[in-house]
Every structure is written in structure tokens, then in C-alpha cells.
Design a protein around this motif. Structure first.
Motif, mmCIF file in Angstrom:
data_model
loop_
_atom_site.group_PDB
_atom_site.id
_atom_site.type_symbol
_atom_site.label_atom_id
_atom_site.label_comp_id
_atom_site.label_asym_id
_atom_site.label_seq_id
_atom_site.Cartn_x
_atom_site.Cartn_y
_atom_site.Cartn_z
ATOM 1 N N ALA A 99 -35.231 20.641 -2.702
ATOM 2 C CA ALA A 99 -33.989 20.407 -1.972
ATOM 3 C C ALA A 99 -32.888 21.264 -2.589
ATOM 4 O O ALA A 99 -32.909 21.549 -3.781
ATOM 5 C CB ALA A 99 -33.629 18.931 -2.049
ATOM 6 N N PRO A 100 -31.932 21.669 -1.776
ATOM 7 C CA PRO A 100 -30.827 22.439 -2.335
ATOM 8 C C PRO A 100 -30.160 21.665 -3.466
ATOM 9 O O PRO A 100 -30.099 20.441 -3.455
ATOM 10 C CB PRO A 100 -29.875 22.625 -1.151
ATOM 11 N N SER A 101 -29.663 22.392 -4.392
ATOM 12 C CA SER A 101 -29.081 21.795 -5.584
ATOM 13 C C SER A 101 -27.839 20.995 -5.254
ATOM 14 O O SER A 101 -27.039 21.369 -4.392
ATOM 15 C CB SER A 101 -28.728 22.900 -6.579
ATOM 16 N N VAL A 102 -27.667 19.877 -5.945
ATOM 17 C CA VAL A 102 -26.455 19.081 -5.780
ATOM 18 C C VAL A 102 -25.342 19.640 -6.669
ATOM 19 O O VAL A 102 -24.199 19.240 -6.548
ATOM 20 C CB VAL A 102 -26.704 17.591 -6.120
ATOM 21 N N HIS A 103 -25.690 20.556 -7.540
ATOM 22 C CA HIS A 103 -24.702 21.188 -8.406
ATOM 23 C C HIS A 103 -23.957 22.252 -7.618
ATOM 24 O O HIS A 103 -24.506 22.891 -6.725
ATOM 25 C CB HIS A 103 -25.377 21.843 -9.614
ATOM 26 N N ASP A 104 -22.708 22.440 -7.942
ATOM 27 C CA ASP A 104 -21.920 23.480 -7.296
ATOM 28 C C ASP A 104 -22.225 24.813 -7.960
ATOM 29 O O ASP A 104 -21.749 25.096 -9.057
ATOM 30 C CB ASP A 104 -20.432 23.142 -7.396
ATOM 31 N N ALA A 105 -23.034 25.621 -7.300
ATOM 32 C CA ALA A 105 -23.451 26.898 -7.870
ATOM 33 C C ALA A 105 -22.265 27.846 -8.019
ATOM 34 O O ALA A 105 -22.243 28.686 -8.913
ATOM 35 C CB ALA A 105 -24.530 27.537 -7.011
ATOM 36 N N GLN A 106 -21.265 27.725 -7.145
ATOM 37 C CA GLN A 106 -20.105 28.620 -7.223
ATOM 38 C C GLN A 106 -19.244 28.320 -8.441
ATOM 39 O O GLN A 106 -18.574 29.193 -8.967
ATOM 40 C CB GLN A 106 -19.270 28.506 -5.943
ATOM 41 N N ALA A 107 -19.290 27.079 -8.919
ATOM 42 C CA ALA A 107 -18.505 26.718 -10.099
ATOM 43 C C ALA A 107 -19.162 27.220 -11.371
ATOM 44 O O ALA A 107 -18.498 27.353 -12.396
ATOM 45 C CB ALA A 107 -18.322 25.209 -10.162
ATOM 46 N N ASP A 108 -20.446 27.502 -11.307
ATOM 47 C CA ASP A 108 -21.177 27.987 -12.481
ATOM 48 C C ASP A 108 -20.944 29.487 -12.611
ATOM 49 O O ASP A 108 -21.314 30.256 -11.719
ATOM 50 C CB ASP A 108 -22.671 27.687 -12.318
ATOM 51 N N ARG A 112 -21.918 33.703 -9.994
ATOM 52 C CA ARG A 112 -20.788 34.151 -9.167
ATOM 53 C C ARG A 112 -21.074 35.445 -8.414
ATOM 54 O O ARG A 112 -20.452 35.718 -7.395
ATOM 55 C CB ARG A 112 -19.550 34.320 -10.041
ATOM 56 N N ASP A 113 -22.021 36.230 -8.883
ATOM 57 C CA ASP A 113 -22.330 37.496 -8.232
ATOM 58 C C ASP A 113 -22.856 37.248 -6.816
ATOM 59 O O ASP A 113 -23.573 36.291 -6.565
ATOM 60 C CB ASP A 113 -23.375 38.259 -9.056
ATOM 61 N N ALA A 114 -22.486 38.113 -5.884
ATOM 62 C CA ALA A 114 -22.884 37.957 -4.473
ATOM 63 C C ALA A 114 -24.396 38.022 -4.281
ATOM 64 O O ALA A 114 -24.931 37.446 -3.324
ATOM 65 C CB ALA A 114 -22.211 39.028 -3.624
ATOM 66 N N ASP A 115 -25.113 38.694 -5.173
ATOM 67 C CA ASP A 115 -26.570 38.788 -5.033
ATOM 68 C C ASP A 115 -27.240 37.424 -5.141
ATOM 69 O O ASP A 115 -28.350 37.243 -4.636
ATOM 70 C CB ASP A 115 -27.140 39.733 -6.083
ATOM 71 N N TRP A 119 -31.894 35.790 -0.698
ATOM 72 C CA TRP A 119 -33.250 35.465 -1.130
ATOM 73 C C TRP A 119 -33.790 36.654 -1.907
ATOM 74 O O TRP A 119 -33.488 37.786 -1.533
ATOM 75 C CB TRP A 119 -34.114 35.175 0.095
ATOM 76 N N PRO A 120 -34.543 36.504 -2.933
ATOM 77 C CA PRO A 120 -35.106 35.308 -3.550
ATOM 78 C C PRO A 120 -34.217 34.713 -4.629
ATOM 79 O O PRO A 120 -34.532 33.682 -5.191
ATOM 80 C CB PRO A 120 -36.402 35.831 -4.173
ATOM 81 N N PHE A 121 -33.085 35.381 -4.892
ATOM 82 C CA PHE A 121 -32.236 34.916 -5.984
ATOM 83 C C PHE A 121 -31.626 33.545 -5.684
ATOM 84 O O PHE A 121 -31.440 32.726 -6.578
ATOM 85 C CB PHE A 121 -31.155 35.955 -6.291
ATOM 86 N N ARG A 122 -31.292 33.289 -4.409
ATOM 87 C CA ARG A 122 -30.759 31.974 -4.026
ATOM 88 C C ARG A 122 -31.785 30.887 -4.333
ATOM 89 O O ARG A 122 -31.459 29.835 -4.879
ATOM 90 C CB ARG A 122 -30.389 31.978 -2.540
ATOM 91 N N TRP A 123 -33.051 31.162 -4.002
ATOM 92 C CA TRP A 123 -34.111 30.183 -4.269
ATOM 93 C C TRP A 123 -34.274 29.976 -5.773
ATOM 94 O O TRP A 123 -34.433 28.838 -6.234
ATOM 95 C CB TRP A 123 -35.422 30.661 -3.639
ATOM 96 N N LEU A 124 -34.244 31.060 -6.547
ATOM 97 C CA LEU A 124 -34.355 30.929 -8.002
ATOM 98 C C LEU A 124 -33.201 30.105 -8.556
ATOM 99 O O LEU A 124 -33.384 29.234 -9.402
ATOM 100 C CB LEU A 124 -34.386 32.310 -8.655
ATOM 101 N N ARG A 125 -31.982 30.386 -8.073
ATOM 102 C CA ARG A 125 -30.804 29.633 -8.536
ATOM 103 C C ARG A 125 -30.931 28.157 -8.191
ATOM 104 O O ARG A 125 -30.739 27.285 -9.047
ATOM 105 C CB ARG A 125 -29.542 30.215 -7.876
#
Length: 131
Positions: A99-108, A112-115, A119-125
């Protein structure tokens, strides 16, 4: 990232390493290190010391035989094979359907990099943050 420099393997460099064990002890079939040791003897000692450090002093042959013993037992255990395959498939399924993370990835700040939005970096994150 810093670049590391390496020293070429010369007889002077090998001689500065010193013996792999205290000079007061030596194997029965091996002469203690001396200043007249050839470069090939010093290289052999260096390799043995490196292998001993990497294996914690355990013989590489012993480690290989332990792995072979484990593999031989696994070959004649179809139930164990089946269980390990199912466990591996469950891990893959969980990773792919996380499931998508409940953590705010943008706050981490690490993400912050657009990459990280592609995919696949979004899935890894998301998989990393979902742990």
C-alpha cells in the motif's frame, strides 16, 4: 563521495604489513617470516591473511563444505523447497502490492528530487517508507 587511493602491491608495501600472526608462533610446515622472504612468499602470506580476515579465521574449505552440506540436504527435502518457494513468493507479492506509504514522502528531504515521483523510484520509495 571521496576517491580512495590505493598503493601498488610492491615488496616494500607487503613487507610493511607484517606477519599475519605473532612471530613467536608458526605452522609446523612453514618457516617464520624473515627479511629474506621472497616476494611470492610475502604475497602468499598477504593472501592468507586477507582470507583469514574475511572468513573470521575459518577455513574457506570448511565454509564451502558447510554450504554443500546444506544444499545436499535441501535437494532431498521437497517439502522444505516448497515452503521456501512459497515464502519467497509471499515476499515478492507483498513488495509488489504494498500500500502507498502513510508517511509524507515530500517532507522527507531524501526524496525531494523529482525523479522519486517516477517508476521505479516511486515504488522503491513507497516500499522503503512502508516498512
Amino acid at each position: 563521495m571521496t576517491e580512495s587511493t590505493t598503493t601498488p602491491l610492491t615488496s616494500h608495501a607487503m613487507a610493511s604489513i607484517g606477519p599475519a600472526w605473532p612471530s613467536s608462533t608458526h605452522c609446523a610446515n612453514e618457516q617464520p617470516a624473515s627479511s629474506t622472504a621472497t616476494t611470492s612468499d610475502q604475497l602468499d602470506r598477504l593472501v592468507r591473511a586477507t582470507v583469514a580476515a574475511a572468513t573470521g579465521g575459518v577455513s574457506p574449505a570448511t565454509l564451502w563444505l558447510a554450504g554443500l552440506d546444506w544444499a545436499a540436504h535441501l535437494v532431498v527435502s521437497p517439502g522444505k523447497q516448497y515452503g521456501l518457494i512459497l515464502q519467497g513468493l509471499r515476499y515478492v507479492q507483498d513488495a509488489l502490492t504494498a500500500a502507498p506509504s502513510v508517511h509524507d514522502a515530500q517532507a522527507d528531504p531524501r526524496f525531494r528530487d523529482a525523479d522519486w515521483q517516477r517508476w521505479p523510484f516511486r515504488w522503491l520509495r513507497d516500499t522503503f517508507l512502508g516498512l
